[in-house]
Write an enzyme that holds these catalytic residues in place. Structure first.
Site, PDB file in Angstrom:
ATOM      1  N   GLU A 294      -1.311   2.893  -5.311  1.00  0.00           N
ATOM      2  CA  GLU A 294      -2.007   2.922  -4.031  1.00  0.00           C
ATOM      3  C   GLU A 294      -2.816   4.193  -3.795  1.00  0.00           C
ATOM      4  OE1 GLU A 294       1.259   3.163  -4.665  1.00  0.00           O
ATOM      5  OE2 GLU A 294       2.328   4.372  -3.190  1.00  0.00           O
TER       6      GLU A 294
ATOM      7  N   HIS B 200      -0.121  -5.584  -1.370  1.00  0.00           N
ATOM      8  CA  HIS B 200       0.878  -4.523  -1.465  1.00  0.00           C
ATOM      9  C   HIS B 200       0.215  -3.139  -1.453  1.00  0.00           C
ATOM     10  CE1 HIS B 200       4.757  -2.779  -2.835  1.00  0.00           C
ATOM     11  NE2 HIS B 200       3.948  -1.888  -3.401  1.00  0.00           N
ATOM     12  N   GLU B 201      -0.715  -2.923  -2.362  1.00  0.00           N
ATOM     13  CA  GLU B 201      -1.327  -1.581  -2.464  1.00  0.00           C
ATOM     14  C   GLU B 201      -2.111  -1.258  -1.199  1.00  0.00           C
ATOM     15  OE1 GLU B 201       0.148  -0.131  -4.637  1.00  0.00           O
ATOM     16  OE2 GLU B 201       0.647  -1.751  -6.031  1.00  0.00           O
TER      17      GLU B 201
ATOM     18  N   HIS C 112       0.111  -0.039   1.556  1.00  0.00           N
ATOM     19  CA  HIS C 112       0.480   1.379   1.416  1.00  0.00           C
ATOM     20  C   HIS C 112      -0.466   2.294   2.198  1.00  0.00           C
ATOM     21  CE1 HIS C 112       3.902   1.713  -1.231  1.00  0.00           C
ATOM     22  NE2 HIS C 112       3.339   1.012  -2.218  1.00  0.00           N
TER      23      HIS C 112
ATOM     24  N   GLU D  43       8.266   1.936  -0.112  1.00  0.00           N
ATOM     25  CA  GLU D  43       8.160   0.625  -0.773  1.00  0.00           C
ATOM     26  C   GLU D  43       8.748  -0.521   0.053  1.00  0.00           C
ATOM     27  OE1 GLU D  43       6.190   0.208  -3.100  1.00  0.00           O
ATOM     28  OE2 GLU D  43       5.912   2.244  -3.889  1.00  0.00           O
TER      29      GLU D  43
ATOM     30  N   ASP E 163      11.942   8.539 -11.376  1.00  0.00           N
ATOM     31  CA  ASP E 163      11.686   7.209 -11.938  1.00  0.00           C
ATOM     32  C   ASP E 163      12.942   6.337 -11.948  1.00  0.00           C
ATOM     33  OD1 ASP E 163       9.049   7.178 -12.415  1.00  0.00           O
ATOM     34  OD2 ASP E 163       9.186   7.127 -14.616  1.00  0.00           O
TER      35      ASP E 163
ATOM     36  N   TYR F  68      12.418  -1.675  -2.890  1.00  0.00           N
ATOM     37  CA  TYR F  68      11.396  -2.676  -2.566  1.00  0.00           C
ATOM     38  C   TYR F  68      11.992  -3.854  -1.780  1.00  0.00           C
ATOM     39  CZ  TYR F  68       8.155  -0.558  -5.963  1.00  0.00           C
ATOM     40  OH  TYR F  68       7.314   0.298  -6.631  1.00  0.00           O
TER      41      TYR F  68
HETATM   42  N1  BES Z   1       3.636   3.076  -5.835  1.00  0.00           N
HETATM   43  C1  BES Z   1       4.015   1.969  -6.637  1.00  0.00           C
HETATM   44  C2  BES Z   1       3.984   2.264  -8.108  1.00  0.00           C
HETATM   45  C3  BES Z   1       4.889   3.395  -8.535  1.00  0.00           C
HETATM   46  C4  BES Z   1       6.161   3.549  -8.020  1.00  0.00           C
HETATM   47  C5  BES Z   1       4.450   4.303  -9.481  1.00  0.00           C
HETATM   48  C6  BES Z   1       6.971   4.614  -8.435  1.00  0.00           C
HETATM   49  C7  BES Z   1       5.249   5.345  -9.887  1.00  0.00           C
HETATM   50  C8  BES Z   1       6.518   5.506  -9.368  1.00  0.00           C
HETATM   51  C9  BES Z   1       3.135   0.750  -6.351  1.00  0.00           C
HETATM   52  O1  BES Z   1       2.762   0.615  -5.017  1.00  0.00           O
HETATM   53  C10 BES Z   1       3.950  -0.460  -6.691  1.00  0.00           C
HETATM   54  O2  BES Z   1       4.943  -0.663  -6.052  1.00  0.00           O
HETATM   55  N2  BES Z   1       3.515  -1.233  -7.673  1.00  0.00           N
HETATM   56  C11 BES Z   1       4.199  -2.422  -8.115  1.00  0.00           C
HETATM   57  C12 BES Z   1       3.447  -3.642  -7.725  1.00  0.00           C
HETATM   58  C13 BES Z   1       3.806  -4.216  -6.440  1.00  0.00           C
HETATM   59  C14 BES Z   1       3.034  -5.522  -6.202  1.00  0.00           C
HETATM   60  C15 BES Z   1       5.284  -4.431  -6.214  1.00  0.00           C
HETATM   61  C16 BES Z   1       4.215  -2.412  -9.620  1.00  0.00           C
HETATM   62  O3  BES Z   1       3.547  -1.566 -10.208  1.00  0.00           O
HETATM   63  O4  BES Z   1       4.862  -3.265 -10.206  1.00  0.00           O
HETATM   64 ZN    ZN Z   2       4.367   0.044  -3.772  1.00  0.00          ZN
END
Ligand code: BES
Ligand code: ZN
Length: 556
Positions: A245, A269-270, A273, A292, A347, A355
């Protein structure tokens, strides 16, 4: 205090950055300077986070010193500052293995002719390409001058005007983003558009045609979009996430380009954010569920309004099922919303718990308060905390004051699993899918197919393939689900397709389950090692680290 940063914003707080960087594809480095403007609270020292940066010199300082390197946190850079000094300039270069950068050779791009670079700063990778206070508790504005080789365009999550970038709204470090490559642009609406390689941009514009409708939908519910433009950048397939995002410029995987807009919940989703996360930001990575969980809740509200109730219900049930599946394999202490990350890489907290359990809590609060009251609460929450970074305790104080309900928030947030009385989603369409072998699937959506595959108790793989040709699916989610089942059942005819998939896609959510499943048997493990040896150089450092932990560990 953020345990994932060595910086001490309580002593000196950075407010603004001026970046000036050369993109050196020849050496796979960024090289240049970062000028940091800070407010002094007390102390004669400014401490920055770095990881594998080479510091050439620091201007306007009384000297500098690099501390001991920590495998998770990197290396603190301690800068002595004279009284009255409010800025320093760090002259530096990155290392070719920087965890927040991926340098792609031309063959890894769609066009095959030009190299490509992109950053991924969340959670604590900004420090591998900028020396800064790398904590979501510190927000900065910035400007940037980015120099690229001729013919390659640089873009950033910022206001972009003839090669100059500026972000005038204060953002946390994990949202600073840059990409450079052979990029084309197509408008989607008056304030939105999509960047992608020239051969991809048409398909991307078609897929994301509903973006403007999504933006105005969130605005109707939660107040104005505050970032000016909302553009998307479609990256090459090695991008390790679905989406990121970055403000004004969401980074997205090309694996959502299904042709039928069935995977655009990623855009919802993005985009969401832009309120939950970018406007109101988690103060530490233990508060990640505030980013999230709120975002998945808003995402589903957008889907309901733009695509109808049935679509929303299906996506919510898919998410709910996947949450249970993932929690079954997690330690209890990781099934809480406010997670203990002491001694761990942030991570590690990136599971479906923040989520889906987070979104389920908000659904449960919505049901308890009524939709109208809950919407008013959320809108006020975004306004109240706009451009601030907040902790779980800040949220708790606020909701206890503004929206008292009978929901046991402590149980939801600090205890493991999903409490009884959750507002469980339900889908009639899925109940029909469960009714046995389907007679007519012509009108099935991607979501029904996914649910169909996931509800097979003892899948008849040859029959499934014969009737529905899953190995040829052009939908990455369906194909991934099918290939995962093929590995689970050791269904030989699909295994070459598994290898091809693992060698062409770098999205961690797809890689991790397949490799984890492969290593469960000795033959599978040999296969995993063989495939990974070929595929690894094409993966992003973040995905490499995850898959190293699965495949290389299994050999040890
Ligand atoms: N911000 C996240 C991606 C992220 C989280 C990167 C933690 C690094 C560390 C992004 O908004 C996200 O949640 N992406 C999801 C997709 C979403 C539709 C659930 C993904 O990448 O799977
Ligand atoms: Zn996200």
């Amino acid at each position: 205090m953020d345990i994932h940063s060595a910086s001490r914003p309580d002593q000196a707080r950075v407010r603004h950055l001026d970046l000036s960087l050369d993109v050196r594809f020849d050496r796979r480095i960024l090289e240049g300077s970062c000028t940091l403007y800070f407010d002094r609270i007390f102390s004669d020292e400014l401490i920055l986070d770095t990881r594998e940066l080479t510091i050439h010199s620091v201007d306007h300082a009384g000297g500098f010193e690099l501390g001991a390197a920590d495998p998770i946190l990197g290396t603190p850079l301690k800068i002595r500052v004279a009284p009255g000094t409010d800025r320093v300039r760090v002259n530096y270069s990155t290392s070719p293995g920087a965890s927040g950068l991926q340098w792609l050779d031309p063959p890894q791009t769609a066009g095959k002719r030009h190299p490509f670079l992109y950053t991924q700063s969340q959670a604590i990778h900004a420090r591998s390409w900028i020396p800064l206070q790398d904590t979501p508790g510190v927000r900065v504005t910035y400007t940037a001058e980015i120099r690229t080789p001729p013919g390659l365009k640089a873009v950033m999550g910022a206001d972009m005007q003839n090669g100059h970038f500026r972000m005038d709204q204060p953002i946390p470090s994990y949202l600073i983003a840059l990409a450079a490559g052979d990029l084309a642009f197509q408008p989607l609406g008056p304030r939105s558009g999509v960047y992608a390689e020239p051969s991809v941009v048409d398909a991307a514009a078609h897929e994301f045609a509903d973006t403007e409708a999504m933006i105005s939908t969130v605005e109707e519910m939660y107040g104005p979009y505050r970032w000016g433009r909302y553009d998307l950048l479609v990256l090459p397939p090695s991008f390790p996430f679905g989406g990121m995002e970055n403000p004004r410029l969401t980074f997205a995987t090309p694996t959502v380009l299904a042709g039928d807009r069935s995977l655009v919940s990623l855009v919802a989703h993005e985009l969401a954010h832009s309120w939950s996360g970018n406007l109101v930001t988690n103060a530490t990575w233990s508060d990640f569920w505030l980013n999230e969980g709120f975002t998945v809740y808003v995402e589903r509200r957008v889907l309901e309004r733009v695509y109808g109730r049935e679509r929303e219900e299906m996506e919510a049930v898919l998410g709910r099922r996947e949450l249970d599946r993932e929690m079954a394999g997690l330690p209890e202490s990781d099934c809480v919303l406010h997670i203990d990350l002491a001694g761990r890489d942030p991570d590690a907290g990136c599971t479906l718990v923040p989520y889906e359990k987070g979104a389920l809590l908000l659904r449960t609060l919505e049901r308890a308060a009524g939709r109208q009251r809950f919407d008013a609460f959320l809108r006020a929450y975004f306004d109240h905390f706009a451009f601030r970074s907040i902790s779980t305790e800040d949220f708790l104080d606020y909701i206890r004051r503004e929206l008292p309900t009978s929901v046991d928030l402590d149980e939801w947030i600090f205890r493991s699993g999903v409490p009884p009385g959750a507002a469980e989603p339900h889908s009639d369409a899925f109940t029909r899918v469960e009714a046995g072998w389907p007679a007519d699937t012509r009108a099935w959506s991607t979501h029904e197919w996914l649910h169909f595959l996931r509800s097979q108790k003892d899948p008849d793989m040859p029959r499934l393939e014969r009737e529905f040709h899953f190995s040829e699916s052009g939908n990455s989610e369906i194909l991934h689900q099918w290939l995962l089942m093929a590995v689970q059942r050791n269904y030989e005819p699909a295994l070459p397709r598994v290898e091809q998939f693992l060698c062409s896609v770098g999205r961690r959510k797809f890689l991790k389950p397949i490799y984890s499943e492969l290593i469960k048997t000795p033959e599978g493990q040999a296969r995993a090692c063989g495939i990974y040896a070929k595929a690894r150089p094409g993966y992003h450092p973040i995905a490499q680290a995850t898959i190293d932990g699965i495949v290389l560990e299994s050999r040890a």
